[in-house]
Design an enzyme around this catalytic site. Structure first.
Site, PDB file in Angstrom:
ATOM      1  CB  CYS A   2     -12.563 -12.165   0.601  1.00 44.93           C
ATOM      2  SG  CYS A   2     -10.967 -11.859  -0.123  1.00 44.93           S
ATOM      3  NE  ARG A  27     -14.852 -12.990   6.326  1.00 45.37           N
ATOM      4  CZ  ARG A  27     -14.684 -14.231   6.755  1.00 45.37           C
ATOM      5  NH1 ARG A  27     -15.274 -14.623   7.853  1.00 45.37           N
ATOM      6  NH2 ARG A  27     -13.933 -15.080   6.089  1.00 45.37           N
ATOM      7  CD1 TRP A  75      -7.852  -7.301   3.988  1.00 47.40           C
ATOM      8  CD2 TRP A  75      -6.521  -8.980   3.364  1.00 47.40           C
ATOM      9  NE1 TRP A  75      -6.684  -7.197   4.696  1.00 47.40           N
ATOM     10  CE2 TRP A  75      -5.840  -8.213   4.331  1.00 47.40           C
ATOM     11  CE3 TRP A  75      -5.872 -10.083   2.821  1.00 47.40           C
ATOM     12  CZ2 TRP A  75      -4.562  -8.511   4.775  1.00 47.40           C
ATOM     13  CZ3 TRP A  75      -4.591 -10.390   3.260  1.00 47.40           C
ATOM     14  CH2 TRP A  75      -3.951  -9.601   4.222  1.00 47.40           C
ATOM     15  CG  ASN A 101     -12.556 -15.885   1.604  1.00 46.02           C
ATOM     16  OD1 ASN A 101     -11.386 -15.509   1.564  1.00 46.02           O
ATOM     17  ND2 ASN A 101     -13.207 -16.092   2.733  1.00 46.02           N
ATOM     18  N   GLY A 102     -10.121 -16.837  -0.758  1.00 39.48           N
ATOM     19  CA  GLY A 102      -9.064 -17.853  -0.752  1.00 39.48           C
ATOM     20  C   GLY A 102      -7.991 -17.502  -1.772  1.00 39.48           C
ATOM     21  CD  GLU A 481      -3.060 -10.137  23.140  1.00 37.41           C
ATOM     22  OE1 GLU A 481      -2.233 -10.581  22.315  1.00 37.41           O
ATOM     23  OE2 GLU A 481      -4.223  -9.842  22.824  1.00 37.41           O
ATOM     24  CE  LYS A 485      -5.571  -7.032  20.887  1.00 40.45           C
ATOM     25  NZ  LYS A 485      -5.277  -8.403  20.845  1.00 40.45           N
ATOM     26  CD  GLU A 488      -4.369  -6.208  17.073  1.00 38.29           C
ATOM     27  OE1 GLU A 488      -4.463  -6.886  16.056  1.00 38.29           O
ATOM     28  OE2 GLU A 488      -4.664  -6.658  18.202  1.00 38.29           O
ATOM     29  CG  HIS A 504      21.095  -8.414  26.993  1.00 39.30           C
ATOM     30  ND1 HIS A 504      22.402  -8.717  27.327  1.00 39.30           N
ATOM     31  CD2 HIS A 504      20.340  -8.806  28.046  1.00 39.30           C
ATOM     32  CE1 HIS A 504      22.415  -9.292  28.515  1.00 39.30           C
ATOM     33  NE2 HIS A 504      21.186  -9.358  28.974  1.00 39.30           N
ATOM     34  CE  LYS A 603     -12.192 -11.489  15.195  1.00 41.27           C
ATOM     35  NZ  LYS A 603     -11.329 -11.116  16.337  1.00 41.27           N
TER      36      LYS A 603
END
Ligand code: F6R
Length: 608
Positions: A2, A27, A75, A101-102, A481, A485, A488, A504, A603
């Site tokens: 948020c 964010r 969010w 926020n939280g 990585e 990238k 996402e 395997h 973010k």
């Protein structure tokens, strides 16, 4: 997560709130709202969806006159994205408005209590309970009411609050969620992050856990949880506005990838003096690196992937065992640590809830903590014993690129330092490593200059369903990585595998034309990975290989080759990750997605 913006001054608040919130879009959010106080009433507008909708419904803020206001991008955590659940939340008489926020962890218990006291709830959020509690405890002194609420809530919060009874102030308080106070001329601000207010002021106060700010037009007062006034130091933000603007690029992610040569240089420069690696931050540290028998690295997401590379580099170079953990696992598995152990925490934001909690866990067990952090003044920099900064500047795109690259640089230098202390590095080897490090910025630039070629290739995979990434050793760390990238931001299923692990199980997923991106930068493992390429090719895969310049033998097996300039075996990640970042970017942009704001992601992940 948020975003919060607050304003008090002599201008109309709403347009400033909208502008500030737009700077926090990176964010991640799914609804937005504002409360503006015109001296008599608080007007509240909120809506699910993008900030644009709020801009339209308020005519760019014109329909919300008033010079005091708070704004929020939400969010969703508790309750779906909807008008009711969007912030600000308010009490029944609309005399108090709150943005948060939280997460309030004990909100169910508190909500039940408030319902018994006759309060009615209109949303599913944890935040609404704060508005009703403030109403209940407010007896004429807002700071006193805020403190009473702080004593009763558990969890994390950054709050912006307005009271109709206090037409000259906005209130702010935080615990475990970021919040800064901006000091202007005849106007002041609150924000979850500096970019929101940088256009208006560079002077900021970082408020700490359980500190309260009472912000007027010309005066800002701070209190601790005992309501005692406290003094705070004013900080000047040095990076300029361009750093938080797109600068002609379509997306921040491209701008940030292109900044990598500079970021790498800015990150190593303070640590190379007279051809030696120096960490002034650790000068007085109570750590004897020459006696270190192991090292722990803890982080989340891409920062974890950087740490995973760090493991390979440090173990090879300094011969010290390195244990790499996901912070969300580390914090709950009662890690075996004690005095003499060192835990390195890596984070771009410095606010990631799990990584922050891992610092507490490590310290509680007597270990020393070193945070590698990008955001100046963030929570982790205050909580860890020592902080080493990456110099990536503000990173806006949700998918990290330049901060990840900067983290690698710090890890390389820590490896050299540790190897030196351990006596596993000869003087000429060290000199060579430092000179190779210094060449990285221009080599990264060379790879970036090749971006059109990657774009052409990426355009062919816009409709792909599954893409695999393989590699061994450091190349496996690069592959994980690269896969992140891609997935996402393009929403294409992407998996990374240690190349030797494919047979395997995973190899059964390979079909005709499945793309496999193979990374081969470790000479001693070339032949092994080439055998794995042959295995997937004989099952129909199309293979793109990222390998070192001169390794032309790869052309016998791979369908498409991207060469990276030659560097030493430890630093190849810095060069090989660039084509994979570009690949993810171009697939996403080619699909017409909002590259900087992938769905469902934030973010800075300030909740666990
Ligand atoms: C992926 C990405 C995330 C972050 C992770 C940790 O592109 O950006 O995986 O790396 O959320 O965030 P920080 O580094 O802020 O702790």
């Amino acid at each position: 997560m948020c975003g919060i913006v607050g304003y008090i001054g002599k201008k109309q608040a709403a347009p400033i709130l909208l502008d500030g919130l737009s700077k926090l879009e990176y964010r991640g959010y799914d609804s937005a709202g504002m409360a503006v106080f015109d001296g008599e009433n608080i007007k509240i507008e909120k809506t699910p969806g993008r900030l644009k909708v709020l801009e339209e419904t308020t005519h760019g803020g014109e329909l919300m006159p008033g010079m005091i206001g708070i704004g929020h991008t939400r969010w969703a955590t508790h309750g779906v994205p909807s008008t009711e659940n969007a912030h600000p939340h308010f009490n029944a008489s609309r005399s108090i408005a709150v943005v948060h926020n939280g997460i309030i962890e004990n909100y169910i218990k508190l909500k039940e209590k408030m319902i018994k006291r006759g309060y009615k709830f209109v949303s599913d959020t944890d935040t609404e309970v704060l508005a009703h509690m403030l109403d209940y405890y407010y007896k004429g002194d807002p700071v006193e009411a805020i403190i009473k609420v702080m004593h009763r809530v558990e969890g994390s919060y950054a709050l912006g609050i307005i009271f109709t009874d206090c037409p000259d102030d906005v209130f702010a308080v935080r615990k475990d969620s970021p919040l800064v106070i901006g000091k202007g001329e005849g106007e002041n601000f609150i924000a979850s992050d500096v970019p929101a207010i940088l256009k208006y002021t560079r002077n900021v106060y970082y408020i700490q856990n359980e500190e309260i700010a009472k912000i007027g037009t010309d005066k800002i007062e701070f209190f601790n949880i005992d309501a005692e006034p406290i003094e705070k130091e004013l900080h000047r933000v040095e990076w300029d506005m361009n750093a938080a603007e797109k600068g002609g690029y379509e997306f921040f992610m491209m701008k940030e990838m292109m900044e990598q040569p500079k970021v790498i240089r800015d990150t190593f420069t303070p640590h190379i003096k007279n051809n030696e690696i120096v960490f002034d931050e650790l000068k007085d540290a109570d750590i004897d690196f020459s006696k270190l028998t192991s090292l722990h690295i803890v982080a989340c997401g891409s920062a974890y992937h950087a740490g995973f590379t760090g493991k390979y580099v440090i173990e090879k170079m300094a011969r010290v065992p390195v244990y790499v953990d996901l912070a969300s696992e580390f914090r709950y598995r009662n890690p075996i640590l004690g005095e003499g152990d060192v835990v390195v925490l890596i984070s771009q934001s410095g606010e990631t809830a799990d990584t922050k909690a891992a610092i507490g866990e490590a310290k509680a067990k007597g270990a020393k903590t070193i945070a590698i952090v990008n955001a100046k003044g963030s929570s982790m920099t205050r909580e860890a014993d020592y902080t080493i900064y990456t110099e990536a500047g503000p990173e806006i795109s949700v998918a990290t690129t330049k901060a990840y690259s900067a983290q690698l640089i710090i890890l390389y230098m820590l490896a050299i330092k540790l190897a030196e202390e351990k006596g596993t590095l000869k003087e000429d080897e060290k000199k060579q490593l430092i000179s190779d490090l210094l060449r990285l910025p221009e080599q990264v630039e060379m790879v970036l200059n090749n971006k059109e070629r990657i774009q052409k290739f990426a355009n062919r995979y816009i409709a792909a369903k599954d893409i695999f990434f393989i590699g061994r050793g450091i190349d496996y760390a690069i592959a994980i990585e690269g896969a992140l990238k891609l997935k996402e931001i393009s929403y294409i299923h992407a998996e990374a595998y240690a190349a030797g692990e494919l047979k395997h199980g995973t190899i059964s997923l390979i079909e005709e034309n499945t793309l496999v991106n193979a990374v081969l930068t470790q000479e001693d493992l070339y032949d092994k990975t080439i055998s794995n390429i042959r295995e997937v090719k004989s099952r129909g895969a199309f293979v793109m290989a990222v390998t070192n310049l001169g390794h032309t033998k790869i052309e016998e097996v791979a369908d498409y080759v991207v060469y990276i300039p030659e560097t030493n075996k430890y630093f190849t990640n810095t060069l090989a990750i660039i084509p994979l970042q570009l690949f993810g970017y171009f697939v996403s942009a080619g699909k017409g997605y909002d590259v900087d704001h992938p769905r469902n992601l934030a973010k800075s992940v300030t909740v666990e």
